[in-house]
Design a protein around this motif. Structure first.
Motif, PDB file in Angstrom:
ATOM      1  N   ALA A 175     -23.769 -92.876  26.259  1.00  0.00           N
ATOM      2  CA  ALA A 175     -24.535 -94.070  27.371  1.00  0.00           C
ATOM      3  C   ALA A 175     -26.113 -92.588  27.881  1.00  0.00           C
ATOM      4  CB  ALA A 175     -24.405 -94.507  27.585  1.00  0.00           C
ATOM      5  N   ALA A 176     -25.244 -91.836  28.306  1.00  0.00           N
ATOM      6  CA  ALA A 176     -26.473 -91.382  29.086  1.00  0.00           C
ATOM      7  C   ALA A 176     -27.085 -90.525  28.532  1.00  0.00           C
ATOM      8  CB  ALA A 176     -25.192 -90.537  30.471  1.00  0.00           C
ATOM      9  N   TRP A 177     -26.915 -89.791  27.785  1.00  0.00           N
ATOM     10  CA  TRP A 177     -28.109 -89.360  26.557  1.00  0.00           C
ATOM     11  C   TRP A 177     -28.478 -89.368  25.353  1.00  0.00           C
ATOM     12  CZ3 TRP A 177     -23.486 -87.146  23.717  1.00  0.00           C
ATOM     13  CH2 TRP A 177     -22.385 -86.383  24.322  1.00  0.00           C
ATOM     14  N   ASN A 178     -28.258 -90.854  25.283  1.00  0.00           N
ATOM     15  CA  ASN A 178     -29.650 -92.216  25.131  1.00  0.00           C
ATOM     16  C   ASN A 178     -30.152 -92.973  26.574  1.00  0.00           C
ATOM     17  OD1 ASN A 178     -29.299 -91.158  21.897  1.00  0.00           O
ATOM     18  ND2 ASN A 178     -27.071 -91.182  22.861  1.00  0.00           N
ATOM     19  N   ALA A 179     -29.434 -92.645  28.163  1.00  0.00           N
ATOM     20  CA  ALA A 179     -30.572 -93.270  28.132  1.00  0.00           C
ATOM     21  C   ALA A 179     -30.366 -95.179  29.184  1.00  0.00           C
ATOM     22  CB  ALA A 179     -31.909 -93.162  28.853  1.00  0.00           C
ATOM     23  N   ALA A 199     -28.229 -98.508  29.871  1.00  0.00           N
ATOM     24  CA  ALA A 199     -28.030 -98.966  31.001  1.00  0.00           C
ATOM     25  C   ALA A 199     -26.545 -99.824  30.371  1.00  0.00           C
ATOM     26  CB  ALA A 199     -28.905 -99.633  31.392  1.00  0.00           C
ATOM     27  N   ARG A 207     -19.275 -93.545  27.661  1.00  0.00           N
ATOM     28  CA  ARG A 207     -20.252 -93.043  28.261  1.00  0.00           C
ATOM     29  C   ARG A 207     -20.765 -91.934  28.357  1.00  0.00           C
ATOM     30  NH1 ARG A 207     -15.566 -92.959  32.693  1.00  0.00           N
ATOM     31  NH2 ARG A 207     -14.441 -91.828  30.830  1.00  0.00           N
ATOM     32  N   ASP A 208     -20.892 -91.223  27.845  1.00  0.00           N
ATOM     33  CA  ASP A 208     -21.731 -90.171  27.644  1.00  0.00           C
ATOM     34  C   ASP A 208     -23.154 -90.170  26.811  1.00  0.00           C
ATOM     35  OD1 ASP A 208     -19.998 -88.210  29.250  1.00  0.00           O
ATOM     36  OD2 ASP A 208     -19.105 -87.698  27.540  1.00  0.00           O
TER      37      ASP A 208
END
Length: 305
Positions: free
Chosen positions: A70-74, A76, A67-68
């Motif tokens: 995914a968040a660092w690389n935008a 969804a 999940r981190d």
């Protein structure tokens, strides 16, 4: 006839100029824009997606929460990553450690002394005469055989030499300094009471296999946070991954039933799953310890039984 030729030549030249095709031109702006758009970050801290990769496996290989990443690389949708895509796999703002060298300016003086011509330089004999040691002054005596014999006469007895105590070598070694626990140390425990059926092998088995019975408890090897719970990694079956700190995580594979959820905090010895045979030909627990995403031999870290 000559007049007609004079009129015809300029007319033909004019027609030739009008029928000439313009010179070909190349639009280089689009190529430059495409190159700029194709430039992606690379190097330490980034990973290029390969065929067959999943976000879950990439996170496992780099010791991160999927999940981190995914968040660092935008991202969804975790299943939307594509081959050739470059992903950040370390937190933003975290750079590779430098060599630690710090450049400091060298302090330099002018090296030029300013003084009047009639003043002696500092440190010269004229200014340090009071600090110089001179040889003792002695009286002079006229030469005679008696004076010569008196000066060369040795005393009958010499003072005994002072005895120095012998230094004995130190026989007791100094006590070692107490070990200091680092911020990434983990208090490990065995994840099951079952016996090891397959040891760690760097070229094959990336962890320890434990043979047991279906439903045997699978325990968290230390305190941490569940960063993955599911069956999205091929070859691991029902898998639980616990992140203990920025350096270590542990993985528990082939479970029959998972008892924890992603994001849940677990404690050392807590039952997190039940042993099973998902994606395996026998009931077993496959247990891994990963240091910064790289598999290490769990037997080195676990306490002796």
């Amino acid at each position: 006839m000559i007049r007609f030729g004079v009129v015809l030549i300029p007319a033909l030249m004019l027609v030739g100029c009008m029928s000439q095709q313009p010179a070909p031109t190349v639009d280089r702006t689009s190529g430059t824009a495409s190159k700029a758009a194709g430039q992606q970050p690379a190097g330490p801290g980034y990973y290029t997606v390969k065929r067959g990769d999943t976000l879950y496996r990439i996170a496992l290989e780099h010791g991160q929460d999927h999940r981190d990443i995914a968040a660092w690389n935008a991202i969804a949708n975790p299943s939307s990553i594509k081959e050739g895509q470059v992903l950040r796999v370390i937190p933003p703002g975290v750079a590779e450690p430098a060599d630690g060298a710090v450049a400091k300016p060298i302090a330099t003086g002018s090296g030029v002394e300013s003084r009047p011509l009639d003043q002696p330089a500092v440190g010269s004999p004229a200014t340090t005469s009071g600090l110089l040691k001179r040889e003792p002054r002695v009286g002079k005596e006229p030469y005679s055989d008696e004076a010569y014999a008196r000066l060369n006469r040795l005393p009958d007895t010499l003072p005994p030499a002072e005895a120095k105590p012998e230094s004995k070598p130190q026989t007791t070694a100094p006590a070692p300094a107490p070990a200091v626990a680092g911020p990434d140390d983990v208090a490990w425990m065995w994840p099951t009471t079952s016996k090891v059926s397959a040891p760690y092998n760097e070229s094959g088995n990336k962890g320890l296999d434990f043979a047991g019975k279906a439903g045997d408890p699978v325990l968290a090897a230390s305190d941490g946070k569940v960063v993955y719970a599911g069956s999205g990694l091929r070859g691991f079956g029902e898998l639980v991954i616990v992140k203990h700190n920025a350096t270590y995580l542990s993985a528990y594979a082939h479970n029959r039933k998972i008892l924890v959820k992603e994001g849940q905090q677990v404690t050392r010895g807590q039952k997190i799953a039940e042993m099973g045979n998902t994606d395996s030909d026998s009931v077993k627990l496959h247990f891994e310890i990963r240091k910064q995403g790289k598999p290490v031999d769990p037997a080195v870290y676990l306490p002796k039984r």
